[in-house]
Each structure stands twice: as C-alpha cells, then as structure tokens.
Design a protein around this motif. Structure first.
Motif, PDB file in Angstrom:
ATOM      1  N   SER A  44      38.446  80.179  17.395  1.00  0.00           N
ATOM      2  CA  SER A  44      39.693  79.909  18.116  1.00  0.00           C
ATOM      3  C   SER A  44      40.891  80.098  17.186  1.00  0.00           C
ATOM      4  CB  SER A  44      39.691  78.491  18.675  1.00  0.00           C
ATOM      5  OG  SER A  44      39.845  77.572  17.620  1.00  0.00           O
ATOM      6  N   LYS A  45      42.051  80.321  17.779  1.00  0.00           N
ATOM      7  CA  LYS A  45      43.270  80.525  16.988  1.00  0.00           C
ATOM      8  C   LYS A  45      43.962  79.199  16.671  1.00  0.00           C
ATOM      9  CE  LYS A  45      44.203  85.180  18.529  1.00  0.00           C
ATOM     10  NZ  LYS A  45      45.094  86.066  19.272  1.00  0.00           N
ATOM     11  N   PHE A  46      43.391  78.109  17.192  1.00  0.00           N
ATOM     12  CA  PHE A  46      43.987  76.785  17.006  1.00  0.00           C
ATOM     13  C   PHE A  46      43.964  76.367  15.537  1.00  0.00           C
ATOM     14  CE2 PHE A  46      43.331  72.126  16.823  1.00  0.00           C
ATOM     15  CZ  PHE A  46      44.522  71.717  17.379  1.00  0.00           C
ATOM     16  N   ALA A  47      42.796  76.446  14.897  1.00  0.00           N
ATOM     17  CA  ALA A  47      42.644  76.004  13.495  1.00  0.00           C
ATOM     18  C   ALA A  47      43.527  76.796  12.526  1.00  0.00           C
ATOM     19  CB  ALA A  47      41.182  76.056  13.073  1.00  0.00           C
ATOM     20  N   PRO A  48      43.585  78.152  12.617  1.00  0.00           N
ATOM     21  CA  PRO A  48      44.483  78.875  11.709  1.00  0.00           C
ATOM     22  C   PRO A  48      45.952  78.514  11.897  1.00  0.00           C
ATOM     23  CG  PRO A  48      42.937  80.403  12.721  1.00  0.00           C
ATOM     24  CD  PRO A  48      42.748  79.076  13.380  1.00  0.00           C
ATOM     25  N   THR A  49      46.347  78.234  13.141  1.00  0.00           N
ATOM     26  CA  THR A  49      47.739  77.853  13.412  1.00  0.00           C
ATOM     27  C   THR A  49      48.053  76.498  12.784  1.00  0.00           C
ATOM     28  OG1 THR A  49      47.567  79.016  15.505  1.00  0.00           O
ATOM     29  CG2 THR A  49      49.463  77.590  15.235  1.00  0.00           C
ATOM     30  N   VAL A  50      47.143  75.541  12.961  1.00  0.00           N
ATOM     31  CA  VAL A  50      47.341  74.208  12.364  1.00  0.00           C
ATOM     32  C   VAL A  50      47.343  74.310  10.842  1.00  0.00           C
ATOM     33  CG1 VAL A  50      46.364  71.887  12.129  1.00  0.00           C
ATOM     34  CG2 VAL A  50      46.435  72.981  14.359  1.00  0.00           C
ATOM     35  N   LEU A  51      46.449  75.140  10.292  1.00  0.00           N
ATOM     36  CA  LEU A  51      46.378  75.336   8.844  1.00  0.00           C
ATOM     37  C   LEU A  51      47.689  75.892   8.302  1.00  0.00           C
ATOM     38  CD1 LEU A  51      44.793  75.453   6.162  1.00  0.00           C
ATOM     39  CD2 LEU A  51      44.047  77.730   6.832  1.00  0.00           C
ATOM     40  N   LYS A  52      48.252  76.865   9.010  1.00  0.00           N
ATOM     41  CA  LYS A  52      49.518  77.464   8.586  1.00  0.00           C
ATOM     42  C   LYS A  52      50.622  76.407   8.560  1.00  0.00           C
ATOM     43  CE  LYS A  52      52.053  80.025  11.321  1.00  0.00           C
ATOM     44  NZ  LYS A  52      52.366  81.108  12.273  1.00  0.00           N
ATOM     45  N   ARG A  53      50.614  75.547   9.578  1.00  0.00           N
ATOM     46  CA  ARG A  53      51.638  74.494   9.651  1.00  0.00           C
ATOM     47  C   ARG A  53      51.396  73.397   8.619  1.00  0.00           C
ATOM     48  NH1 ARG A  53      52.859  73.957  16.140  1.00  0.00           N
ATOM     49  NH2 ARG A  53      53.112  76.181  16.491  1.00  0.00           N
ATOM     50  N   LEU A  54      50.140  73.137   8.273  1.00  0.00           N
ATOM     51  CA  LEU A  54      49.843  72.153   7.226  1.00  0.00           C
ATOM     52  C   LEU A  54      50.324  72.644   5.864  1.00  0.00           C
ATOM     53  CD1 LEU A  54      46.228  70.967   8.091  1.00  0.00           C
ATOM     54  CD2 LEU A  54      48.225  69.492   7.907  1.00  0.00           C
ATOM     55  N   ASN A  55      50.293  73.953   5.665  1.00  0.00           N
ATOM     56  CA  ASN A  55      50.721  74.540   4.401  1.00  0.00           C
ATOM     57  C   ASN A  55      52.238  74.692   4.287  1.00  0.00           C
ATOM     58  OD1 ASN A  55      48.508  75.058   2.587  1.00  0.00           O
ATOM     59  ND2 ASN A  55      47.702  76.416   4.149  1.00  0.00           N
ATOM     60  N   MET A  56      52.960  74.435   5.374  1.00  0.00           N
ATOM     61  CA  MET A  56      54.415  74.555   5.338  1.00  0.00           C
ATOM     62  C   MET A  56      55.024  73.476   4.454  1.00  0.00           C
ATOM     63  SD  MET A  56      55.590  75.377   9.191  1.00  0.00           S
ATOM     64  CE  MET A  56      55.366  76.977   9.920  1.00  0.00           C
ATOM     65  N   SER A  57      56.195  73.763   3.922  1.00  0.00           N
ATOM     66  CA  SER A  57      56.893  72.759   3.129  1.00  0.00           C
ATOM     67  C   SER A  57      57.379  71.650   4.055  1.00  0.00           C
ATOM     68  CB  SER A  57      58.076  73.385   2.396  1.00  0.00           C
ATOM     69  OG  SER A  57      58.990  73.918   3.332  1.00  0.00           O
ATOM     70  N   ARG A  58      57.683  70.520   3.491  1.00  0.00           N
ATOM     71  CA  ARG A  58      58.056  69.354   4.303  1.00  0.00           C
ATOM     72  C   ARG A  58      59.329  69.623   5.110  1.00  0.00           C
ATOM     73  NH1 ARG A  58      58.322  63.390   1.651  1.00  0.00           N
ATOM     74  NH2 ARG A  58      57.615  62.263   3.472  1.00  0.00           N
ATOM     75  N   VAL A  59      60.247  70.370   4.532  1.00  0.00           N
ATOM     76  CA  VAL A  59      61.518  70.644   5.211  1.00  0.00           C
ATOM     77  C   VAL A  59      61.308  71.540   6.436  1.00  0.00           C
ATOM     78  CG1 VAL A  59      62.340  72.724   4.012  1.00  0.00           C
ATOM     79  CG2 VAL A  59      63.960  70.967   4.637  1.00  0.00           C
ATOM     80  N   ASN A  60      60.203  72.304   6.464  1.00  0.00           N
ATOM     81  CA  ASN A  60      59.901  73.153   7.615  1.00  0.00           C
ATOM     82  C   ASN A  60      58.978  72.484   8.627  1.00  0.00           C
ATOM     83  OD1 ASN A  60      61.431  75.492   6.985  1.00  0.00           O
ATOM     84  ND2 ASN A  60      59.963  75.929   5.359  1.00  0.00           N
ATOM     85  N   ARG A  61      58.524  71.269   8.330  1.00  0.00           N
ATOM     86  CA  ARG A  61      57.740  70.500   9.306  1.00  0.00           C
ATOM     87  C   ARG A  61      58.687  69.509   9.981  1.00  0.00           C
ATOM     88  NH1 ARG A  61      54.042  69.616   4.987  1.00  0.00           N
ATOM     89  NH2 ARG A  61      54.554  67.424   5.067  1.00  0.00           N
ATOM     90  N   TYR A  62      59.482  70.015  10.889  1.00  0.00           N
ATOM     91  CA  TYR A  62      60.508  69.197  11.530  1.00  0.00           C
ATOM     92  C   TYR A  62      59.894  68.080  12.351  1.00  0.00           C
ATOM     93  CZ  TYR A  62      63.661  72.911  10.213  1.00  0.00           C
ATOM     94  OH  TYR A  62      64.393  73.811   9.486  1.00  0.00           O
TER      95      TYR A  62
END
Length: 189
Positions: A44-62
């Motif tokens: 599924s594409k769900f896990a890669p999407t969540v992984l990408k967002r987990l790797n984002m910097s804190r300022v980009n995790r609004y």
C-alpha cells in the motif's frame, strides 16, 4: 570548452534519497524503523507516505486543530483520522464529536476532549496493529501557514511578484526596505 548539462543523457542527476530525520526522540526513531519496514514489505502507499511525513522536519509537520480534524471527518465517522503531527485543542469549538484520531502527539486538553466525547486517541504504532495497510483511515495534514513562507518566491518589486518584502523600522511609522542605504545627509550650514 566549458562543462554543461548533458540534456541528451537526461539532464542533471536529481537527489532521489529521502530526507533523514535528525530527531533524537527514541519513540520517533522506532516509528521510522517500523514504517520503513512496512513500506519495504507492504504494497500500500499508506506506509511510504507516513514514513515521508515522519522524516519531515518539525517546522514542516504543521499542527492540526481539533476543529479541522472534525471538519474533515464529517460524514466519515467510521474512519480513523491519521495526522503525522501534533493535534491541538481549538477552544472556539464548543462540542467535540465522537471520533478516533491517531497522531504523533496530542496536547493534554485535546486528548481530554476527544476521550470525553467517547472517542479514541491512538499512537501510530497502535494504528499499525489496527490497520497496517491504512484501510479505513483518512490521512490528514495541517495548513502550511508560516509567516516566513510569505517572503519566499520572486524578488519583491519585480514583475508578477506577490512576495512580501522584509522591512526594518527606521523611525516611528516610516518603514524602509532591508539592505537599502540611507540617502546622503546634506548640511545647509
């Protein structure tokens, strides 16, 4: 002869690796390992999407407010809201509907209000046990609204520029652009 870009060979080689999180949070690191495994082994594409967002910097995790989560879940009460960010309280919202929310972090008041309404607050590892492929979930993200973003883009003053200039106050009520020199002072003595 100068060096150039070999357009026939496909142009410049772009960076294709994902940004690596610089967090020292052990829980966050374990979540990244878990979703790396799921994205490698799952389809599924769900896990890669969540992984990408987990790797984002804190300022980009609004962060997401409770009201925005509730608005997006309207007519989808059976789904689990997944936010790879902090879920914060919105005191303008008088009643919180019953909902199941999964997030990296909840503020105390937001968690209390969700539980008081008969809802559930899940962590991402609890979500993996419930829905490993992301079935029955609704992936959300907060609004990108940092003041700094209004300064990015074409230079202020150029054609079609909608970019906000950086200003420094010189005297009360008279702003001036940053980097500009003051006009020379002439004495009339």
């Amino acid at each position: 002869m100068g060096m150039g870009i070999d357009l026939k060979a496909g142009g410049r080689a772009k960076q294709r690796s994902m940004r690596e999180a610089k967090t020292t949070n052990v829980y966050h690191r374990l979540l990244i390992k878990l979703f790396e495994f799921l994205s490698r082994r799952g389809e599924s594409k769900f896990a890669p999407t969540v992984l990408k967002r987990l790797n984002m910097s804190r300022v980009n995790r609004y962060p997401m407010s409770l009201s925005r989560v509730a608005k997006n879940l309207k007519a989808k009460e059976d789904k689990i809201a997944v936010c790879v960010c902090a879920v914060v309280d919105d005191n303008r919202m008088l009643t919180v509907p019953k909902m199941t929310v999964c997030a990296l972090r909840f503020t105390e008041v937001a968690r209390q209000r969700i539980v008081a309404a008969g809802g559930q607050c899940l962590t991402l590892d609890q979500l993996v046990l419930k829905a490993p492929t992301g079935n029955g979930t609704l992936l959300m993200r907060g609004p990108k609204s940092r003041e700094a973003l209004s300064h990015f883009g074409r230079a202020p003053g150029t054609k079609h520029a909608r970019t906000k200039p950086y200003l420094i106050a010189r005297k009360a009520g008279t702003p001036r652009e940053a980097g500009r020199d003051d006009p020379p002072e002439y004495s009339t003595d």
